[in-house]
Design a protein around this motif. Structure first.
Motif, PDB file in Angstrom:
ATOM      1  N   LEU A  56       0.834  -1.203   0.000  1.00 25.55           N
ATOM      2  CA  LEU A  56       0.000   0.000   0.000  1.00 25.55           C
ATOM      3  C   LEU A  56       0.872   1.258   0.000  1.00 25.55           C
ATOM      4  N   PRO A  57       0.375   2.333  -0.600  1.00 26.12           N
ATOM      5  CA  PRO A  57       1.148   3.578  -0.587  1.00 26.12           C
ATOM      6  C   PRO A  57       1.180   4.181   0.819  1.00 26.12           C
ATOM      7  N   ALA A  58       2.196   4.992   1.095  1.00 21.10           N
ATOM      8  CA  ALA A  58       2.329   5.617   2.408  1.00 21.10           C
ATOM      9  C   ALA A  58       1.267   6.699   2.621  1.00 21.10           C
ATOM     10  N   GLU A  59       0.887   7.386   1.546  1.00 15.96           N
ATOM     11  CA  GLU A  59      -0.092   8.463   1.667  1.00 15.96           C
ATOM     12  C   GLU A  59      -1.514   7.910   1.511  1.00 15.96           C
ATOM     13  N   PRO A  60      -2.518   8.579   2.110  1.00 16.46           N
ATOM     14  CA  PRO A  60      -3.903   8.134   1.969  1.00 16.46           C
ATOM     15  C   PRO A  60      -4.360   8.214   0.503  1.00 16.46           C
TER      16      PRO A  60
END
Length: 181
Positions: A56-60
């Motif tokens: 998953l990406p670090a940012e929302p």
């Protein structure tokens, strides 16, 4: 090869997941000891199971978001570059549905394929794996609830043994499903 594939049915794996959803330290358990012909495939199962997880990406992100993850690793003795692309299809509470696309490519290279008899050389000329799938996540858990992937492999290689040369074409389609228990 076809007659040995049933030994791969029911394979189980355990892993530790990180805070971004990626599986690490994957351990694979098989019901039966694999034959020498199947061992090259079983050796790459741990890598394959780890790759089935979602990074998953670090940012929302929200519905419609897309991101790409690229990695270089070894599959059955072949150095490959793997590119995974994800897109968020829906979000309902902790439930997230993603669509994924996967591509593995390799440059021409000499390969020491596990299980090859002594004195046999193999040079991969072209290698491509491509496919897509869906992933259903529960964000309160590390491992996906349900993940399916359909992949097609196409590899062209030159083989030499005792001065005899042959061109080898391998085409293979695989359907995998990962269910959390």
């Amino acid at each position: 090869l076809q007659k040995y594939l049933p030994t791969l049915v029911g394979v189980e794996a355990e892993a530790i997941g990180d805070d971004r959803g990626r599986m690490r330290n994957v351990e694979v358990e098989m019901r039966e000891r694999p034959s020498a012909l199947i061992q090259p495939y079983t050796a790459s199962l741990a890598v394959g199971f780890a790759q089935m997880s979602v990074s998953l990406p670090a940012e929302p992100v929200g519905v419609g978001a897309r991101w790409e993850v690229q990695d270089t690793n070894e599959r059955m003795g072949i150095r490959v570059t793997e590119t995974l692309t994800y897109e968020v299809i829906s979000i309902e509470g902790h439930a997230v549905q993603l669509e994924s696309a996967r591509a593995l490519t390799a440059t021409p290279q000499d390969v020491k394929f596990p299980g090859l008899p002594e004195g046999v050389s193999l040079r991969v000329q072209s290698f491509h794996v491509g496919g897509s799938g869906t992933v259903h996540l529960d964000l309160s858990r590390v491992v996906p609830i349900d993940s399916t992937t359909d992949l097609t492999l196409r590899m062209l290689a030159n083989q030499e043994h005792d001065g005899k040369k042959a061109e080898v074409l391998l085409e293979h389609t695989v359907h995998t499903r990962l269910l959390r228990r």
